[in-house]
Write a protein that holds these residues in place. Structure first.
Motif, PDB file in Angstrom:
ATOM      1  N   ARG A 156       0.888  -1.066  -0.439  1.00 27.37           N
ATOM      2  CA  ARG A 156      -0.127   0.009   0.376  1.00 27.37           C
ATOM      3  C   ARG A 156       0.651   0.980  -0.238  1.00 27.37           C
ATOM      4  O   ARG A 156       0.811   2.610  -0.853  1.00 27.37           O
ATOM      5  CB  ARG A 156      -0.668  -0.161   1.215  1.00 27.37           C
ATOM      6  N   LEU A 157       1.746   1.439   0.718  1.00 29.48           N
ATOM      7  CA  LEU A 157       2.504   2.431   0.623  1.00 29.48           C
ATOM      8  C   LEU A 157       3.510   2.559  -0.230  1.00 29.48           C
ATOM      9  O   LEU A 157       3.379   3.965  -0.852  1.00 29.48           O
ATOM     10  CB  LEU A 157       3.737   2.265   2.121  1.00 29.48           C
ATOM     11  N   GLU A 158       4.020   1.854  -1.017  1.00 26.79           N
ATOM     12  CA  GLU A 158       4.583   1.916  -2.579  1.00 26.79           C
ATOM     13  C   GLU A 158       3.083   2.277  -3.311  1.00 26.79           C
ATOM     14  O   GLU A 158       4.128   3.244  -3.862  1.00 26.79           O
ATOM     15  CB  GLU A 158       5.065   0.418  -2.325  1.00 26.79           C
ATOM     16  N   MET A 183      -2.742   5.445  -5.872  1.00 19.80           N
ATOM     17  CA  MET A 183      -3.400   5.659  -4.613  1.00 19.80           C
ATOM     18  C   MET A 183      -5.094   5.851  -4.444  1.00 19.80           C
ATOM     19  O   MET A 183      -4.476   7.379  -3.872  1.00 19.80           O
ATOM     20  CB  MET A 183      -2.557   5.623  -3.417  1.00 19.80           C
ATOM     21  N   ASN A 184      -5.382   6.439  -6.224  1.00 20.95           N
ATOM     22  CA  ASN A 184      -6.499   7.196  -6.123  1.00 20.95           C
ATOM     23  C   ASN A 184      -7.748   6.815  -6.208  1.00 20.95           C
ATOM     24  O   ASN A 184      -8.202   5.730  -6.947  1.00 20.95           O
ATOM     25  CB  ASN A 184      -6.252   8.454  -7.827  1.00 20.95           C
ATOM     26  N   HIS A 185      -8.061   6.930  -4.795  1.00 18.86           N
ATOM     27  CA  HIS A 185     -10.017   6.417  -4.432  1.00 18.86           C
ATOM     28  C   HIS A 185     -10.351   7.585  -3.996  1.00 18.86           C
ATOM     29  O   HIS A 185     -10.201   9.054  -3.240  1.00 18.86           O
ATOM     30  CB  HIS A 185      -9.421   5.272  -3.551  1.00 18.86           C
ATOM     31  N   ASP A 186     -12.183   7.806  -4.312  1.00 22.83           N
ATOM     32  CA  ASP A 186     -13.067   7.996  -3.967  1.00 22.83           C
ATOM     33  C   ASP A 186     -12.737   9.004  -2.387  1.00 22.83           C
ATOM     34  O   ASP A 186     -12.891   9.844  -1.416  1.00 22.83           O
ATOM     35  CB  ASP A 186     -14.381   8.162  -4.294  1.00 22.83           C
ATOM     36  N   ILE A 187     -12.835   7.535  -1.766  1.00 24.07           N
ATOM     37  CA  ILE A 187     -13.031   7.493   0.009  1.00 24.07           C
ATOM     38  C   ILE A 187     -11.423   6.503   0.296  1.00 24.07           C
ATOM     39  O   ILE A 187     -11.441   5.398   0.057  1.00 24.07           O
ATOM     40  CB  ILE A 187     -14.362   6.278   0.599  1.00 24.07           C
ATOM     41  N   VAL A 188     -10.643   7.137   1.479  1.00 26.95           N
ATOM     42  CA  VAL A 188      -9.954   6.383   2.350  1.00 26.95           C
ATOM     43  C   VAL A 188     -10.197   6.161   3.400  1.00 26.95           C
ATOM     44  O   VAL A 188     -10.827   7.599   3.773  1.00 26.95           O
ATOM     45  CB  VAL A 188      -8.206   7.225   1.824  1.00 26.95           C
ATOM     46  N   ILE A 189      -9.763   5.234   4.079  1.00 30.76           N
ATOM     47  CA  ILE A 189      -9.826   5.260   5.872  1.00 30.76           C
ATOM     48  C   ILE A 189      -8.629   5.064   5.967  1.00 30.76           C
ATOM     49  O   ILE A 189      -7.762   4.527   5.886  1.00 30.76           O
ATOM     50  CB  ILE A 189     -10.238   3.670   5.668  1.00 30.76           C
ATOM     51  N   LEU A 190      -8.250   6.084   7.573  1.00 33.45           N
ATOM     52  CA  LEU A 190      -7.257   5.766   8.400  1.00 33.45           C
ATOM     53  C   LEU A 190      -7.676   5.452   9.288  1.00 33.45           C
ATOM     54  O   LEU A 190      -8.308   5.633   9.904  1.00 33.45           O
ATOM     55  CB  LEU A 190      -6.785   7.509   7.987  1.00 33.45           C
ATOM     56  N   GLU A 236       2.366   2.618  24.759  1.00 34.93           N
ATOM     57  CA  GLU A 236       3.831   2.225  24.130  1.00 34.93           C
ATOM     58  C   GLU A 236       3.220   1.105  22.343  1.00 34.93           C
ATOM     59  O   GLU A 236       3.119   0.458  22.239  1.00 34.93           O
ATOM     60  CB  GLU A 236       4.360   1.420  24.579  1.00 34.93           C
ATOM     61  N   VAL A 237       1.344   0.587  22.371  1.00 35.51           N
ATOM     62  CA  VAL A 237       0.977   0.050  22.312  1.00 35.51           C
ATOM     63  C   VAL A 237       1.099   0.515  20.517  1.00 35.51           C
ATOM     64  O   VAL A 237       1.086  -0.502  19.753  1.00 35.51           O
ATOM     65  CB  VAL A 237      -0.987  -0.388  22.783  1.00 35.51           C
ATOM     66  N   VAL A 238       0.135   1.213  20.248  1.00 37.74           N
ATOM     67  CA  VAL A 238       0.607   1.434  18.826  1.00 37.74           C
ATOM     68  C   VAL A 238       1.736   3.334  18.799  1.00 37.74           C
ATOM     69  O   VAL A 238       2.414   3.717  19.897  1.00 37.74           O
ATOM     70  CB  VAL A 238      -0.927   2.650  18.659  1.00 37.74           C
ATOM     71  N   LYS A 239       2.598   2.860  17.457  1.00 34.55           N
ATOM     72  CA  LYS A 239       2.873   3.692  17.913  1.00 34.55           C
ATOM     73  C   LYS A 239       3.579   4.433  16.224  1.00 34.55           C
ATOM     74  O   LYS A 239       3.094   3.666  14.912  1.00 34.55           O
ATOM     75  CB  LYS A 239       5.121   2.828  17.616  1.00 34.55           C
ATOM     76  N   PHE A 240       4.706   4.915  15.730  1.00 33.31           N
ATOM     77  CA  PHE A 240       4.799   5.504  14.338  1.00 33.31           C
ATOM     78  C   PHE A 240       5.574   3.605  14.071  1.00 33.31           C
ATOM     79  O   PHE A 240       6.622   4.084  14.227  1.00 33.31           O
ATOM     80  CB  PHE A 240       6.394   6.551  14.276  1.00 33.31           C
ATOM     81  N   ARG A 241       5.217   3.856  12.312  1.00 35.92           N
ATOM     82  CA  ARG A 241       5.318   2.132  11.802  1.00 35.92           C
ATOM     83  C   ARG A 241       6.437   2.435  11.357  1.00 35.92           C
ATOM     84  O   ARG A 241       6.660   2.482  10.127  1.00 35.92           O
ATOM     85  CB  ARG A 241       4.301   1.385  11.442  1.00 35.92           C
ATOM     86  N   TYR A 242       7.764   2.146  12.259  1.00 35.25           N
ATOM     87  CA  TYR A 242       9.065   3.011  10.942  1.00 35.25           C
ATOM     88  C   TYR A 242       9.403   1.978   9.918  1.00 35.25           C
ATOM     89  O   TYR A 242      10.118   1.311   8.875  1.00 35.25           O
ATOM     90  CB  TYR A 242      10.062   2.830  12.258  1.00 35.25           C
ATOM     91  N   ASP A 243       8.962   0.660  10.713  1.00 33.76           N
ATOM     92  CA  ASP A 243       9.447  -0.529  10.249  1.00 33.76           C
ATOM     93  C   ASP A 243       8.003  -0.459   9.249  1.00 33.76           C
ATOM     94  O   ASP A 243       9.127  -1.643   7.706  1.00 33.76           O
ATOM     95  CB  ASP A 243       8.599  -1.736  10.896  1.00 33.76           C
ATOM     96  N   ARG A 244       7.118   0.111   8.294  1.00 38.07           N
ATOM     97  CA  ARG A 244       6.891  -0.292   6.946  1.00 38.07           C
ATOM     98  C   ARG A 244       7.901   0.771   6.074  1.00 38.07           C
ATOM     99  O   ARG A 244       7.724   0.896   4.644  1.00 38.07           O
ATOM    100  CB  ARG A 244       5.487   0.740   7.050  1.00 38.07           C
ATOM    101  N   LEU A 245       8.375   2.435   6.757  1.00 34.61           N
ATOM    102  CA  LEU A 245       9.190   2.673   5.840  1.00 34.61           C
ATOM    103  C   LEU A 245      10.408   2.178   5.063  1.00 34.61           C
ATOM    104  O   LEU A 245      10.796   2.465   4.027  1.00 34.61           O
ATOM    105  CB  LEU A 245       9.473   3.900   6.778  1.00 34.61           C
ATOM    106  N   TYR A 246      11.094   1.168   6.213  1.00 36.75           N
ATOM    107  CA  TYR A 246      12.114   0.749   6.310  1.00 36.75           C
ATOM    108  C   TYR A 246      12.802   0.009   4.617  1.00 36.75           C
ATOM    109  O   TYR A 246      13.448   0.260   4.134  1.00 36.75           O
ATOM    110  CB  TYR A 246      13.229   0.303   7.077  1.00 36.75           C
TER     111      TYR A 246
END
Length: 330
Positions: free
Chosen positions: A37-39, A46-53, A119-129
């Motif tokens: 998804r990030l790529e 990633m062009n959509h009318d509605i996006v969910i975060l 500590e349960v949720v955080k910035f997902r650096y693992d998705r960036l590397y």
């Protein structure tokens, strides 16, 4: 002395050449990822009318394909389990930089931990590397203090982390299997836990909030306001009573820039049935489908009230139509 300098120069050259071998690792890493998804965002696909975060509550509670069918508008779920509001702001900011702006953002908040330090949720650096070959991703890591700009310019190895060295093809886990619409509903229960409905305190202390998370939440709303993106803030179901004080806090921060959708707490047959929950915080697919229908109804009401049908997409790139098959996105 001359021999010493020669050896130093030879060592430096060898180190430089050895480091360049990791160019292959950096370029190949994205191919091994199963979550593309990030790529796709970075590639402008990633062009959509509605996006969910959101975090895992959005990933498991909201089925984008269900909303797509109900509203007739291309919908995609960009929620990442374990992600905090700062990462979600990064995803939205990146989406808007490389893709057409959606007409609507559905932002699912974690009742009542969205803005708290935890500590349960955080910035997902693992998705960036895995995507560090992109200058945009490297710049984000530098700006966040994860990498040194000058060392990263010289050494490829400094841009990577240990996960990049594992070049085996990644696979979805049973829990995080992704539908082609980006959602990750769960079809089974965590049998290790006995679920009992919890009546939690209806209190909320703003002193427990993280200023950086509050700022990220505000930036999301500001980004949407500048790009004329409608915002629907939703409160997904859990096996814990809804915190009205937390909802009031969110409404206070967001007003008047958002509309809201809270799951129907009167549907006891759905949201009080332990068979419809994986654990206390995440529903299984039946409850997720019910909540997705409620969101779809809220979207249609929002656009009807505004006298619109979701915007004019004639000039946009063709959206990627998604099904609800349990298959990874391609």
């Amino acid at each position: 002395m001359r021999t010493f300098l020669f050896r130093c120069a030879l060592f430096a050259l060898s180190l430089f050449l050895f480091d360049k071998l990791f160019l292959f690792v950096m370029e190949y890493s994205p191919r091994t990822e199963i979550d593309k998804r990030l790529e796709l965002i970075l590639e402008g696909e990633m062009n959509h009318d509605i996006v969910i975060l959101g975090s895992s509550r959005a990933a498991r509670s909201i089925i984008a394909g269900h909303i797509d069918t109900a509203t007739g508008h291309s919908t995609f779920n960009l929620a990442y389990p374990g992600s905090d509001i700062e990462f979600q702001e990064f995803v939205l900011r990146t989406l808007l930089r490389f893709n057409a702006a959606p007409s609507l953002l559905v932002l699912a908040v974690d009742d009542a931990d969205q803005l708290r330090k935890n500590e349960v949720v955080k910035f997902r650096y693992d998705r960036l590397y895995p995507l560090v070959k992109y200058d945009y991703i490297l710049r984000e890591l530098i700006d966040r203090g994860e990498k040194n700009e000058w060392i990263a310019k010289v050494f490829i190895l400094h841009r990577l982390y240990y996960g990049n060295l594992d070049l085996r093809q990644k696979q979805f886990s049973r829990l995080d299997t992704m539908l082609s619409c980006g959602s990750m509903p769960v079809s089974f229960r965590d049998e290790r836990k006995e679920l009992r409905y919890v009546y939690a305190s209806n209190e909320y202390d703003t002193r427990e909030e993280s200023p950086s998370k509050v700022a990220a939440f505000t930036r999301i709303l500001d980004l949407c306001a500048r790009r004329s993106i409608d915002v629907l803030i939703c409160f997904p179901p859990s096996f814990v009573s809804h915190n009205g004080a937390f909802e009031s806090r969110i409404r206070g921060l967001a007003a008047p820039r958002a509309r809201y959708c809270t799951y129907d707490t009167t549907k006891f047959h759905v949201y009080r049935d332990p068979r419809n929950f994986y654990d206390a915080g995440h529903p299984t697919r039946r409850a997720a489908e019910e909540f997705s229908s409620e969101i779809a109804d809220s979207i249609k009401a929002l656009w009807n009230d505004a006298g619109r049908t979701g915007g004019d997409y004639a000039t946009r790139p063709a959206p990627r139509r998604m099904s609800t098959d349990v298959t990874p996105i391609r």
